[in-house]
Design a protein around this motif. Structure first.
Motif, mmCIF file in Angstrom:
data_model
loop_
_atom_site.group_PDB
_atom_site.id
_atom_site.type_symbol
_atom_site.label_atom_id
_atom_site.label_comp_id
_atom_site.label_asym_id
_atom_site.label_seq_id
_atom_site.Cartn_x
_atom_site.Cartn_y
_atom_site.Cartn_z
ATOM 1 N N MET A 1 0.845 -1.168 0.000
ATOM 2 C CA MET A 1 0.000 0.000 0.000
ATOM 3 C C MET A 1 0.893 1.235 0.000
ATOM 4 N N GLN A 2 0.561 2.168 -0.820
ATOM 5 C CA GLN A 2 1.359 3.377 -0.961
ATOM 6 C C GLN A 2 0.993 4.425 0.080
ATOM 7 N N THR A 3 1.996 5.193 0.477
ATOM 8 C CA THR A 3 1.707 6.394 1.242
ATOM 9 C C THR A 3 1.345 7.463 0.223
ATOM 10 N N ASN A 4 1.290 8.699 0.625
ATOM 11 C CA ASN A 4 0.795 9.745 -0.265
ATOM 12 C C ASN A 4 1.914 10.661 -0.726
ATOM 13 N N PRO A 5 2.538 10.356 -1.857
ATOM 14 C CA PRO A 5 3.645 11.158 -2.353
ATOM 15 C C PRO A 5 3.193 12.486 -2.929
ATOM 16 N N GLY A 6 4.144 13.354 -3.150
ATOM 17 C CA GLY A 6 3.876 14.599 -3.854
ATOM 18 C C GLY A 6 3.001 15.565 -3.108
ATOM 19 N N GLY A 7 3.047 15.555 -1.784
ATOM 20 C CA GLY A 7 2.291 16.525 -1.022
ATOM 21 C C GLY A 7 0.828 16.196 -0.849
ATOM 22 N N MET A 8 0.384 15.064 -1.355
ATOM 23 C CA MET A 8 -1.018 14.699 -1.189
ATOM 24 C C MET A 8 -1.153 13.995 0.161
ATOM 25 N N THR A 9 -1.238 14.795 1.204
ATOM 26 C CA THR A 9 -1.210 14.240 2.552
ATOM 27 C C THR A 9 -2.577 14.158 3.209
ATOM 28 N N THR A 10 -3.574 14.742 2.613
ATOM 29 C CA THR A 10 -4.914 14.685 3.194
ATOM 30 C C THR A 10 -5.871 14.036 2.200
ATOM 31 N N LEU A 11 -6.928 13.490 2.729
ATOM 32 C CA LEU A 11 -7.954 12.898 1.873
ATOM 33 C C LEU A 11 -8.512 13.948 0.918
ATOM 34 N N THR A 12 -8.764 15.127 1.426
ATOM 35 C CA THR A 12 -9.277 16.210 0.592
ATOM 36 C C THR A 12 -8.305 16.546 -0.534
ATOM 37 N N ASP A 96 -17.232 -7.992 8.122
ATOM 38 C CA ASP A 96 -16.062 -8.128 7.249
ATOM 39 C C ASP A 96 -16.398 -7.934 5.780
ATOM 40 N N VAL A 97 -17.573 -7.389 5.486
ATOM 41 C CA VAL A 97 -18.028 -7.258 4.096
ATOM 42 C C VAL A 97 -17.013 -6.528 3.233
ATOM 43 N N PHE A 98 -16.559 -5.380 3.699
ATOM 44 C CA PHE A 98 -15.649 -4.577 2.891
ATOM 45 C C PHE A 98 -14.296 -5.276 2.738
ATOM 46 N N ASP A 99 -13.764 -5.794 3.842
ATOM 47 C CA ASP A 99 -12.470 -6.476 3.789
ATOM 48 C C ASP A 99 -12.502 -7.665 2.828
ATOM 49 N N GLU A 100 -13.571 -8.438 2.875
ATOM 50 C CA GLU A 100 -13.699 -9.586 1.974
ATOM 51 C C GLU A 100 -13.795 -9.132 0.522
ATOM 52 N N PHE A 101 -14.489 -8.045 0.278
ATOM 53 C CA PHE A 101 -14.601 -7.505 -1.080
ATOM 54 C C PHE A 101 -13.225 -7.083 -1.597
ATOM 55 N N ILE A 102 -12.487 -6.312 -0.800
ATOM 56 C CA ILE A 102 -11.182 -5.810 -1.228
ATOM 57 C C ILE A 102 -10.205 -6.964 -1.494
ATOM 58 N N LYS A 103 -10.275 -8.013 -0.702
ATOM 59 C CA LYS A 103 -9.389 -9.172 -0.885
ATOM 60 C C LYS A 103 -9.613 -9.852 -2.235
ATOM 61 N N LYS A 104 -10.804 -9.724 -2.802
ATOM 62 C CA LYS A 104 -11.113 -10.345 -4.095
ATOM 63 C C LYS A 104 -10.490 -9.599 -5.266
ATOM 64 N N LEU A 105 -10.137 -8.340 -5.058
ATOM 65 C CA LEU A 105 -9.686 -7.503 -6.170
ATOM 66 C C LEU A 105 -8.200 -7.671 -6.424
ATOM 67 N N PRO A 106 -7.815 -7.900 -7.681
ATOM 68 C CA PRO A 106 -6.388 -7.910 -7.991
ATOM 69 C C PRO A 106 -5.825 -6.498 -7.848
ATOM 70 N N MET A 107 -4.544 -6.421 -7.552
ATOM 71 C CA MET A 107 -3.901 -5.125 -7.360
ATOM 72 C C MET A 107 -2.878 -4.906 -8.463
ATOM 73 N N GLU A 108 -2.967 -3.764 -9.102
ATOM 74 C CA GLU A 108 -2.033 -3.372 -10.149
ATOM 75 C C GLU A 108 -1.646 -1.923 -9.904
ATOM 76 N N GLU A 109 -0.889 -1.692 -8.839
ATOM 77 C CA GLU A 109 -0.506 -0.308 -8.453
ATOM 78 C C GLU A 109 0.235 0.358 -9.595
ATOM 79 N N ARG A 110 -0.177 1.587 -9.901
ATOM 80 C CA ARG A 110 0.521 2.373 -10.917
ATOM 81 C C ARG A 110 0.403 3.859 -10.570
ATOM 82 N N GLU A 111 1.267 4.643 -11.152
ATOM 83 C CA GLU A 111 1.318 6.087 -10.888
ATOM 84 C C GLU A 111 0.233 6.804 -11.688
ATOM 85 N N PHE A 112 -0.223 7.923 -11.116
ATOM 86 C CA PHE A 112 -1.194 8.771 -11.810
ATOM 87 C C PHE A 112 -0.703 10.161 -11.834
#
Length: 112
Positions: A1-12, A96-112
């Motif tokens: 899981m990535q932290t928030n690079p480039g100054g994107m430190t808040t959810l907003t 655990d609905v959300f956790d189980e859902f996320i576990k099903k998803l493949p991860m392909e992290e890439r930059e935006f």
């Protein structure tokens, strides 16, 4: 899981950058395990058709209930949106609905 690079430190801040890049569709996990686009309530996606392409984690400095993860998701059609959930006991979903859902998803992290 990535932290928030480039100054994107808040959810907003991350949401603002995603909106600037055209990725401002919020998704919501439904009780039946499908995901609904909040921009178009008729669009329903199954986990099999989604993948995680980026994650952003936010730590609550003063309040643990402020801790959350934003998942940037891509549908097989190419549409991109995000889903947000708080950590642990503060989760926006029961059990655990959300956790189980996320576990099903493949991860392909890439930059935006």
């Amino acid at each position: 899981m990535q932290t928030n690079p480039g100054g994107m430190t808040t959810l907003t801040g991350v949401l603002e950058v995603l909106k600037e890049r055209g990725y401002d569709t919020e998704f919501r996990l439904l009780e039946d395990g499908r995901v609904q686009s909040l921009a178009d309530h008729t669009a329903l996606y199954s986990a099999e058709d989604l993948k995680i392409i980026r994650t952003y984690r936010f730590e609550g400095e003063s309040n643990p209930s402020d801790a959350a993860v934003l998942y940037l998701l891509e549908h097989t059609s190419g549409s991109i949106g995000y889903i947000i959930n708080a950590y642990g006991a503060y989760s926006d979903y029961e059990g655990d609905v959300f956790d189980e859902f996320i576990k099903k998803l493949p991860m392909e992290e890439r930059e935006f």
